[in-house]
Motif scaffolding. Structure first.
Motif: not given
Lengths: 441, 441
Positions: A161-187
């Protein structure tokens, strides 16, 4: 046939099965609560967004279907997501689920409320970046200083389990920015990430899910949170992972901010087993499940409190107020609030609705029992709590939320009792203050 | 408050405003009736397809929203269209209406019922060919010998009503084949074309619409038909244009074929004026308008007959049967059928529901009067009919359909009477046969 289980304040579907709250937003005087909805069958074979709206968080008006599966990118389910305002319009992001020849593929889809009652699905969608399986869903959007941010619940290629993060300047084009948080506890999968920004802290809500990888089936899941901070698109916790609710029925919470800046959370009020769903007494009335009451989240001295909205107290009237060591009384079929203030170091036993709901406190351990309507046996949870100075019971007709010490802990549970099972007993080793209130709506 | 106007057999919305029947189809034992629906307001500001289904054409189950405006090609209305089966799936075609900066643009859109309850909108759409304005809508699909055919209601660049035709080998790629039929009698726009194929004749249904061109507003419209044939993608009438219904409330009919090959027609049962809509007594109950009963279309000796379904007679029981020159009796609040067989050359007067509905026949002229609920005055229509040997009255609580001479002519009308206005009188110069039946459902 009379439906004695129909809740008064808890959001329920007019018909069909409700699960996750979605797209929570306050906009121009109106509260929008979207929700995962199967309006055709009491099962999970179909998912769309239904909508109910309110002007006061007490009276809700069902608006029917809001987003339905009808494109090649969401035909097998309009899954969960969130909402955000931009330039005077409500923007929602949700996961479009597709299954072709048994292969799952997810799209994060953007829709804009272009005019009243009309969400327009935008052609640009986000596909899953490499490094993840297609268990990639539940986009949560927030506005950071100079850009927009999307967290997506995810499973890595290695099935963590993990959380991915994207960012955008306009809500239209999104850039993938890697893993926001990862930890084995997220199953094996992290569902429904939510980020709440307090003055100097962030609250990250997660729903770790255990999965049977070979069969692609979920086994169990729960809802929990971290307190921490965000730096360079990464979440850094400074607390341990803590359960959001210690009761029996709570999952996939979502938080939004209202006009006055309150952080308000609603969740799906169910962790029913298949057997419990099968025996659920509301099925005969054509619907199943409800959401929790909206709760205000407060961060005080680095500690999270969940509190019922003041609106409910404002709308309530005291029926009885007493100081005693024992009280017996009958519930009515209205929405009732009980305030219970035990003395220091007292033991106590509480039984509601003829033992359907029980609380027992002794030796610094609180035991919560709920009669399981599918077996008539008791489900039990026990946890340590060093001091109890206040318990507030918010009792709807088949849903109860119990707030301990001003919301330091909350116990949520569905219960289904007979119409004549209305006897309540509060019994303590020492005097306690007690107040019964009736909601007047 | 009791709703004495709630119809028993006529399809009405659970809430909101209904208009055109859409996508009528019989598929694997089930009848699908989609319809234009504003589920939010009792006006025409929002259009989607609602759905109701039936296994017997008597009992209907509302299924809620089926196709909603949610793409850039249909955001301002999922307008009317039709359905056809192909390879075991239901395919629908509808007009997506858009308005951007006041400019109307129409798309003919294809959606496939990919699985139960899920229509998937296809990306390929048809744009309006040159030579037409964007009043280009209501695609009607039929299967010809070796290909598929689409008729589209249209307005030429010169603002004449016409019908465009497209053909396809696969329901995906469509070739424009010119004008299927044009004639000045089609006024400024031809809405809702429908083509019914009998053994050796074709029936073309059209809804000519008078429009105020400068303001882009409709003035009036009605529903009519030609009998004729189709050759080389053109319709060649061999009858004059004839009104489908001589009553007050009938528009935008659609025809489909059931399992046994019956051609069954439903229409929107309203030509209410704005004033009549404003005063419509069902508004207080949150809904407005209904569809006509399904009627079987029969072509006999080159003449069209519209007949009530035999299902209704099968489900009915005789309350009274008599031969007389005069009968007075009270209606109940059930669905009632009256069979009236006057003698040759007789004059007669009929008054239903305390004069709310009146028929008078003398000098070979039939006069139909309906009390207008918005003014309490009478709307009146008179037409010549050389012989009347049978009239069948199908009386719902606020909708009546009157079939003359086995459906040679039909009079449809909404009416709204008080609960105590139930008196009926049939009075003739000569003896007549008379039978009252109650629907038992």
């Amino acid at each position: 046939m009379k439906n004695i289980h129909k809740n008064i304040l808890h959001i329920e579907p007019t018909h069909g099965l409700i699960n996750d709250p979605n797209g929570l937003i306050y906009d121009h005087g109106k509260y929008f609560v979207f929700y995962q909805w199967n309006r055709f069958k009491l099962d999970h074979s179909y998912k769309e967004w239904g909508l109910t709206t309110s002007f006061d968080l007490i009276h809700w008006q069902s608006q029917g279907s809001a987003l339905i599966p009808d494109t090649i990118k969401d035909k097998d389910g309009v899954y969960s997501g969130s909402a955000i305002p931009k330039d005077g319009k409500i923007h929602v992001f949700y996961t479009g689920n597709t299954k072709n020849n048994g292969n799952r593929k997810s799209y994060q889809i953007h829709a804009i409320l272009e005019k009243e009652n009309t969400f327009v699905k935008q052609p640009q969608t986000i596909e899953t970046p490499s490094g993840y399986t297609e268990h990639f869903r539940d986009p949560f959007i927030s506005k950071e200083n100079d850009h927009w941010q999307m967290l997506v619940g995810a499973q890595t290629d290695n099935h963590h389990g993990t959380i991915a993060i994207f960012t955008s300047d306009d809500l239209k084009k999104w850039q993938y920015q890697g893993k926001y948080f990862e930890n084995k506890i997220l199953d094996q999968m992290c569902e429904c990430p939510n980020l709440v920004t307090f003055k100097d802290k962030r609250l990250l809500l997660v729903c770790p899910q255990k999965r049977q990888i070979n069969l692609d089936q979920d086994i169990s899941s729960y809802s929990a949170y971290y307190i921490g901070k965000q730096e360079n698109n990464r979440f850094i916790p400074d607390s341990k992972l803590t359960k959001l609710d210690e009761g029996f029925d709570f999952y996939s919470p979502q938080v939004f901010q209202d006009k006055s800046g309150r952080k308000i959370m609603l969740a799906w009020m169910s962790r029913m087993t298949d057997t419990q769903e099968e025996a659920c007494p509301t099925k005969q009335f054509g619907y199943m499940h409800c959401l929790t009451l909206p709760r205000e989240l407060i961060l005080k001295n680095g500690k999270l409190y969940q509190q019922p909205l003041k609106e409910y107290l404002d709308a309530s009237q005291t029926r009885k107020k007493i100081e005693t060591k024992e009280i017996k009384f009958d519930s009515n079929l209205c929405f009732e609030i009980f305030h219970f203030n035990p003395s220091n170091n007292s033991k106590f036993e509480i039984s509601l609705f003829n033992d359907n709901i029980q609380l027992e406190y002794k030796n610094k351990n609180l035991t919560f029992r709920r009669k399981d309507w599918s077996t008539s046996k008791f489900n039990t949870k026990t946890f340590q709590i060093n001091e109890i100075y206040q318990i507030d019971f918010y009792c709807d007709r088949s849903a109860i939320e119990i707030f301990i010490n001003n919301g330091e802990k909350v116990l949520s549970a569905r219960y289904f009792c007979n119409e004549n099972e209305r006897k309540n007993i509060f019994l303590s080793s020492h005097n306690f203050k007690f107040e019964i209130k009736d909601l007047k709506i």
